[in-house]
Design a protein around this motif. Structure first.
Motif, mmCIF file in Angstrom:
data_model
loop_
_atom_site.group_PDB
_atom_site.id
_atom_site.type_symbol
_atom_site.label_atom_id
_atom_site.label_comp_id
_atom_site.label_asym_id
_atom_site.label_seq_id
_atom_site.Cartn_x
_atom_site.Cartn_y
_atom_site.Cartn_z
ATOM 1 N N GLU A 171 -15.072 10.838 24.400
ATOM 2 C CA GLU A 171 -14.312 10.934 25.122
ATOM 3 C C GLU A 171 -12.554 10.006 23.763
ATOM 4 N N LEU A 172 -13.678 9.539 22.972
ATOM 5 C CA LEU A 172 -12.385 8.540 22.222
ATOM 6 C C LEU A 172 -11.970 9.590 21.320
ATOM 7 N N LYS A 173 -12.968 10.699 21.298
ATOM 8 C CA LYS A 173 -12.483 12.113 20.308
ATOM 9 C C LYS A 173 -11.014 12.615 21.145
ATOM 10 N N SER A 174 -11.236 12.795 22.333
ATOM 11 C CA SER A 174 -10.379 13.673 23.031
ATOM 12 C C SER A 174 -9.116 12.516 23.718
ATOM 13 N N GLN A 175 -9.500 11.130 23.425
ATOM 14 C CA GLN A 175 -7.372 10.438 23.083
ATOM 15 C C GLN A 175 -6.925 10.919 21.917
ATOM 16 N N TRP A 176 -7.634 10.802 20.819
ATOM 17 C CA TRP A 176 -7.225 11.418 19.660
ATOM 18 C C TRP A 176 -6.733 11.900 19.751
ATOM 19 N N ARG A 177 -7.362 13.344 20.736
ATOM 20 C CA ARG A 177 -6.058 14.553 19.836
ATOM 21 C C ARG A 177 -4.787 14.218 20.751
ATOM 22 N N ARG A 208 -17.523 5.511 14.669
ATOM 23 C CA ARG A 208 -16.677 4.952 15.984
ATOM 24 C C ARG A 208 -14.916 3.469 15.522
ATOM 25 N N ARG A 209 -16.103 2.854 15.037
ATOM 26 C CA ARG A 209 -15.568 1.602 14.242
ATOM 27 C C ARG A 209 -14.042 2.013 14.247
ATOM 28 N N TYR A 210 -13.617 3.328 13.217
ATOM 29 C CA TYR A 210 -12.442 3.824 13.254
ATOM 30 C C TYR A 210 -11.532 3.910 13.714
ATOM 31 N N LEU A 211 -12.725 5.012 14.189
ATOM 32 C CA LEU A 211 -11.299 5.718 15.746
ATOM 33 C C LEU A 211 -10.775 4.446 16.659
ATOM 34 N N LYS A 219 -13.997 0.119 23.366
ATOM 35 C CA LYS A 219 -14.884 -1.144 23.397
ATOM 36 C C LYS A 219 -16.628 -0.030 24.065
ATOM 37 N N SER A 220 -16.358 0.415 25.274
ATOM 38 C CA SER A 220 -16.607 1.075 26.116
ATOM 39 C C SER A 220 -16.528 2.267 26.271
#
Length: 148
Positions: free
Chosen positions: A19-25, A37-40, A13-14
């Motif tokens: 960084e979320l996109k990096s975690q996705w990769r 963002r909510r979807y990610l 959430k924070s």
């Protein structure tokens, strides 16, 4: 040993979007989709739990596939339409055009505008404007040239 999974989920959430996109990769080994963002966050939360605790059982996957076939009647064209590309049944879409507010209701098998059924949003957009439009773009569900 403490379970770090709940802490990782809460931290999403924070976490800044880059960084979320990096975690996705890291977790999906692919580029993140251009969704909000909510979807990610939700997909990352699911993936973190899936990797930690295991995914769906094979019999559950088979049952979901069967249910999907019942929904789309085995129509391969329908099954290629993304489930998140269209709003759910009952959703009301509103668009103002030349000072007039137009309200469209999403039905299970199409749409309703001014009490009449339509198969596509594009047909409704054409009826409203008199010109050809991508219905998803006209009603703000998709950006012109890309996704919403």
């Amino acid at each position: 040993m403490t379970d770090t999974i709940p802490a990782r989920l809460a931290a999403l959430k924070s976490t800044p979007t880059p960084e979320l996109k990096s975690q996705w990769r890291d977790l999906f080994d692919s580029e993140p989709p251009p969704f909000n963002r909510r979807y990610l966050e939700s997909r990352l939360a699911y993936r973190i739990q899936e990797l930690a605790y295991g995914g769906l059982k094979p019999e559950t996957v088979r049952r979901l596939e069967r249910l999907g076939e019942e929904l789309d009647g085995g129509d391969r064209k329908k099954s290629r339409i993304r489930a998140d590309a269209m709003p759910i049944t009952g959703t009301r879409l509103m668009r103002e055009w030349q000072g007039v507010e137009h309200v469209v209701t999403v039905l299970s098998d199409g749409f309703e505008w001014q009490g009449r059924p339509y198969k596509s949003l594009s047909a409704i957009a054409r009826a409203i404007t008199g010109t050809r439009w991508n219905g998803l773009v006209f009603f703000g569900l998709k950006r012109q040239g890309g996704r919403a």
